[in-house]
Enzyme design. Structure first.
Site, PDB file in Angstrom:
ATOM      1  N   GLY A 140      72.259  78.945   0.260  1.00 55.97           N
ATOM      2  CA  GLY A 140      72.627  79.616   1.307  1.00 55.97           C
ATOM      3  C   GLY A 140      73.260  79.123   2.709  1.00 55.97           C
ATOM      4  O   GLY A 140      74.288  78.480   2.700  1.00 55.97           O
ATOM      5  N   GLY A 193      63.889  94.308  -1.619  1.00 56.93           N
ATOM      6  CA  GLY A 193      65.092  94.114  -1.850  1.00 56.93           C
ATOM      7  C   GLY A 193      65.460  92.771  -1.911  1.00 56.93           C
ATOM      8  O   GLY A 193      66.448  92.074  -2.076  1.00 56.93           O
ATOM      9  N   LYS A 211      71.766  75.765  -9.562  1.00 57.27           N
ATOM     10  CA  LYS A 211      72.404  75.207  -8.282  1.00 57.27           C
ATOM     11  C   LYS A 211      71.818  73.638  -8.631  1.00 57.27           C
ATOM     12  O   LYS A 211      72.383  72.656  -7.906  1.00 57.27           O
ATOM     13  CB  LYS A 211      71.233  75.710  -7.206  1.00 57.27           C
ATOM     14  CG  LYS A 211      71.717  77.271  -7.132  1.00 57.27           C
ATOM     15  CD  LYS A 211      70.619  78.068  -6.132  1.00 57.27           C
ATOM     16  CE  LYS A 211      70.952  79.441  -5.793  1.00 57.27           C
ATOM     17  NZ  LYS A 211      69.951  80.083  -5.048  1.00 57.27           N
TER      18      LYS A 211
END
Length: 328
Positions: A140, A193, A211
């Site tokens: 991220g 979430g 990744k």
């Protein structure tokens, strides 16, 4: 600099919102979602597109598609943020190849094409004198790729280790902190979430493995694929295992590790001392890069989220803008 964007999910919308708020010198000339597309060589009004998506569920003209944007829109950089297909990399792989073959730069958050065809895409970019950048594919908002390529230039990278999946890390953190079972912690992650309805990619270690493949191929120029990674997920971990680790002042984290000199390419739960730099809490990601000169460098930050991912994408866009100044 003119930018075309494919994908209006959470990441695409987050990117558009940040581009609209900040004076970045970007002009969005093409946008596509799964149902429609929009082109305007003079620039698209981002606020109107976001409102149309919110109200109608699509962004533009239903007679146009992402293919039209890639092949016919007027842009300097294609930003590809459609959902990941880890098996084939498609359709994003074709979109990226087509843009590179047009002599356009590419920035992507899509792990599939980079994990599957990194060498091919890098060669295409070099052939056409453009750049393909993919900071947002790993960790991220943490600038892992920039650190590897610029900050640690001249170093020989010996190994890389990391907590590369926030969902799994959240589950393990909650199992440790509250004594929750795996099933209870997963349910909580869904409610917050942090976990998808089908969490398979996250909890079975597949997302972290993808990744790891991207990191390994980028660092060492390898051609590894997902199937080369030895993967063990967290879905069979018990509260008892975490309790036993706690008795030794340790904990368990899902660790991805690549050590080419030892033939190690693995994602698995590992027992670590609680003081270890990779023992991060909640949905945080962490990555340690072991080098010959700088020693061990550990970076910690938010590994997911629309604005956090937008940060990585914008960083890549700014690099292209500055590095290729005068060509746009």
């Amino acid at each position: 600099m003119k930018v075309a964007i494919l994908g209006m999910g959470a990441v695409g919308r987050g990117l558009l919102e940040m581009a609209d708020q900040k004076d970045l010198g970007l002009v969005v000339t093409g946008i596509a979602d799964s149902k429609s597309a929009l082109m305007d060589k003079d620039g698209i009004h981002i606020d109107e597109v976001l409102e149309a998506k919110r109200v109608h569920g699509f962004c533009g003209d239903k007679s146009l598609s992402a293919v039209d944007i890639v092949n016919h829109a007027d842009y300097d950089v294609l930003v590809e943020v459609t959902p990941t297909n880890a098996t084939t990399g498609e359709p994003a792989l074709t979109f990226i190849r087509s843009a590179l073959e047009r002599g356009k730069h590419v920035v992507t958050s899509n792990k599939g094409p980079i994990a599957r065809k990194y060498s091919l895409l890098q060669s295409l970019a070099e052939k056409h004198g453009v750049s393909i950048r993919f900071e947002a594919t790993v960790c991220g908002a943490i600038p892992v790729m920039h650190t590897l390529k610029q900050g640690l230039a001249g170093n020989r990278v010996l190994a890389v280790f990391g907590v590369l999946n926030g969902t799994s890390n959240y589950i393990l953190t909650r199992m440790e902190a509250e004594g929750l079972t795996y099933e209870q912690a997963l349910m909580e992650a869904r409610e917050m979430g942090y976990a998808e309805a089908d969490p398979t990619y996250d909890v079975k270690g597949i997302d972290a493995a993808i990744k790891l493949v991207i990191l390994s191929n980028t660092i060492w120029g390898l051609d590894t694929v997902l199937e080369d990674v030895e993967i063990t997920g967290i879905d069979c971990l018990t509260t008892d295992a975490l309790r036993l680790a706690d008795d030794q002042n340790c904990t368990i984290r899902l660790i991805a590790q690549s050590i080419p000199s030892r033939g190690v390419l693995r994602v698995s739960p590992r027992i670590l001392p609680k003081t270890h730099p990779l023992v991060v809490e909640g949905t945080l990601n962490a990555v340690t890069i072991e080098t010959d000169m700088a020693g061990e460098i550990t970076m910690i930050g938010k590994g997911a989220g629309s604005v956090e991912t937008a940060s990585a994408i914008i960083g890549d866009l700014m690099f292209i803008r500055d590095h290729y100044a005068g060509r746009h």
